[in-house]
Design a protein around this motif. Structure first.
Motif, short mmCIF file in Angstrom:
data_model
loop_
_atom_site.label_atom_id
_atom_site.label_comp_id
_atom_site.label_asym_id
_atom_site.label_seq_id
_atom_site.Cartn_x
_atom_site.Cartn_y
_atom_site.Cartn_z
N TYR A 106 0.83 -1.28 -0.02
CA TYR A 106 -0.07 -0.03 -0.07
C TYR A 106 0.89 1.31 0.03
O TYR A 106 0.43 2.24 0.35
N LEU A 107 2.02 1.10 -0.61
CA LEU A 107 2.98 2.39 -0.68
C LEU A 107 2.75 2.84 -2.19
O LEU A 107 3.34 4.18 -2.41
N SER A 108 2.12 2.26 -2.87
CA SER A 108 1.93 2.82 -4.45
C SER A 108 0.38 2.18 -4.86
O SER A 108 -0.12 0.87 -4.47
N ASN A 109 -0.34 2.77 -5.92
CA ASN A 109 -1.64 2.12 -6.55
C ASN A 109 -1.40 1.67 -7.73
O ASN A 109 -1.92 1.18 -8.39
N GLU A 110 0.06 2.12 -8.14
CA GLU A 110 0.62 1.31 -9.71
C GLU A 110 0.98 0.06 -9.34
O GLU A 110 2.17 -0.18 -8.48
N LYS A 111 0.60 -0.89 -10.19
CA LYS A 111 1.00 -2.42 -9.96
C LYS A 111 1.59 -2.69 -11.48
O LYS A 111 0.91 -2.79 -12.39
N PRO A 112 2.89 -2.92 -11.41
CA PRO A 112 3.57 -3.14 -12.67
C PRO A 112 3.08 -4.29 -13.17
O PRO A 112 2.58 -5.55 -12.47
N HIS A 113 2.99 -4.47 -14.70
CA HIS A 113 2.17 -5.63 -15.30
C HIS A 113 3.00 -5.76 -16.71
O HIS A 113 3.19 -5.01 -17.43
N VAL A 114 3.85 -6.84 -16.47
CA VAL A 114 4.64 -7.38 -17.68
C VAL A 114 4.54 -8.78 -17.92
O VAL A 114 4.83 -9.11 -19.10
N ALA A 115 3.70 -9.37 -17.29
CA ALA A 115 3.62 -11.14 -17.74
C ALA A 115 2.25 -11.35 -17.13
O ALA A 115 1.67 -10.68 -16.03
N LYS A 116 1.65 -12.60 -17.29
CA LYS A 116 0.58 -13.20 -16.84
C LYS A 116 0.54 -13.02 -15.31
O LYS A 116 -0.53 -12.83 -14.48
N TYR A 117 1.68 -13.66 -14.66
CA TYR A 117 1.96 -13.64 -13.33
C TYR A 117 3.00 -12.44 -13.01
O TYR A 117 4.01 -12.47 -13.69
N ASN A 118 2.76 -11.90 -11.82
CA ASN A 118 4.06 -10.97 -11.38
C ASN A 118 5.00 -11.69 -10.80
O ASN A 118 4.94 -12.81 -10.46
N VAL A 119 6.28 -10.94 -10.67
CA VAL A 119 7.40 -11.58 -10.14
C VAL A 119 7.34 -12.34 -9.13
O VAL A 119 8.01 -13.33 -8.58
N MET A 120 6.40 -11.58 -7.95
CA MET A 120 6.25 -12.29 -6.66
C MET A 120 5.71 -13.62 -6.60
O MET A 120 5.65 -14.50 -6.19
N GLN A 121 4.51 -13.65 -7.52
CA GLN A 121 3.87 -14.94 -7.91
C GLN A 121 4.67 -15.77 -8.57
O GLN A 121 4.99 -17.02 -7.82
#
Length: 277
Positions: A144-159
């Motif tokens: 909750y430090l940003s409302n922008e979620k990076p999107h580069v693939a089907k799953y994000n890097v943490m997933q």
């Protein structure tokens, strides 16, 4: 510290950690409400858009089988360690054995599907440099430090990192689980003899002590699965419920554009082609 004291210390440690995990998730959900994300998703129905369609049936079946197996393994494993009702030890032990075999077969099947099936999908879980560059942004979004979620693939890097961690843990859990079987039904040897007795038992001077180490690691991993599954279920229910429902066949998932579309996977000439070509 003797072996019994180590076991008791681990019991206390993981109970405290699990309580802390629930407290953290409660705090996290509070921020979900405070920041308006809960209202936007659950009240306004504005869930994340997807630039991919629903996955094929087989990954969903394997995912559901894995989830239910993990639940039964966790419950039966905890009962074996802490029998919370009388008369169920034999039933719970064989329940644990049954789902141990199911989840192992399921794991092998899923790895085969990812690398060698016609619809192989291992690239969806591979961590690229582009994924790694978004790690901080993803953490800031979930924190909750940003409302922008990076999107580069089907799953994000943490997933992707958590799925790969699950894979490694599953292999190690299967290894240590089979290493706990002491019945000598393999040409006069037990799985414990073949998996840890001959090498770890030789180093420690005792096959029984080698079995204790395998059992302890198996117990630690059991708690790790319980903790990670709890977090996974929480995020599945709060971040993107349409995807979760789709995985269980309860809701159709329609793809929507989200920035630039993801590249189409290269056509597969044959189901047995090497995934590293």
């Amino acid at each position: 510290m003797d072996l019994l004291q180590i076991n008791v210390t681990l019991d206390i440690l993981f109970v405290v950690v699990y309580i802390a995990v629930w407290l953290f998730l409660g705090w996290h959900f509070t921020w979900d409400i405070k920041t308006g994300r809960f209202h936007k998703k659950w009240v306004e129905g504005k869930w994340p858009e997807h630039d991919h369609g629903p996955p094929p049936a087989m990954p969903k079946i394997l995912h559901a089988t894995h989830m239910f197996s993990i639940i039964f393994l966790g419950i039966s494993g905890m009962y074996i360690r802490f029998p919370f009702f009388s008369g169920g030890r034999v039933f719970m032990r064989y329940t644990h054995y049954f789902f141990m075999i199911v989840v192992t077969i399921n794991l092998v099947w899923r790895v085969w599907y990812a690398f060698w099936s016609k619809n192989r999908d291992w690239r969806e879980f591979a961590i690229t440099k582009k994924d790694a560059s978004t790690a901080l942004g993803v953490l800031k979004y979930y924190g909750y430090l940003s409302n922008e979620k990076p999107h580069v693939a089907k799953y994000n890097v943490m997933q992707k990192m958590s799925y790969l961690l699950f894979l490694g843990m599953m292999v190690l859990q299967a290894y240590t689980g089979f290493a706990l079987v002491t019945q000598k039904f393999i040409f006069g040897f037990s799985p414990r003899d073949l998996l840890v007795g001959w090498w770890l038992g030789g180093l420690l001077g005792s096959v029984d002590l080698a079995g204790w180490y395998a059992r302890t690691l198996h117990y630690v991993l059991n708690w790790a699965f319980i903790i990670m599954t709890t977090i996974h279920v929480y995020l599945s229910a709060t971040v993107d419920i349409p995807v979760t429902l789709n995985f269980f066949g309860l809701k159709d998932l329609e793809p929507h554009p989200h920035g630039e579309p993801l590249p189409e996977p290269a056509p597969v000439a044959t189901a047995m082609r090497s995934p590293f070509e």
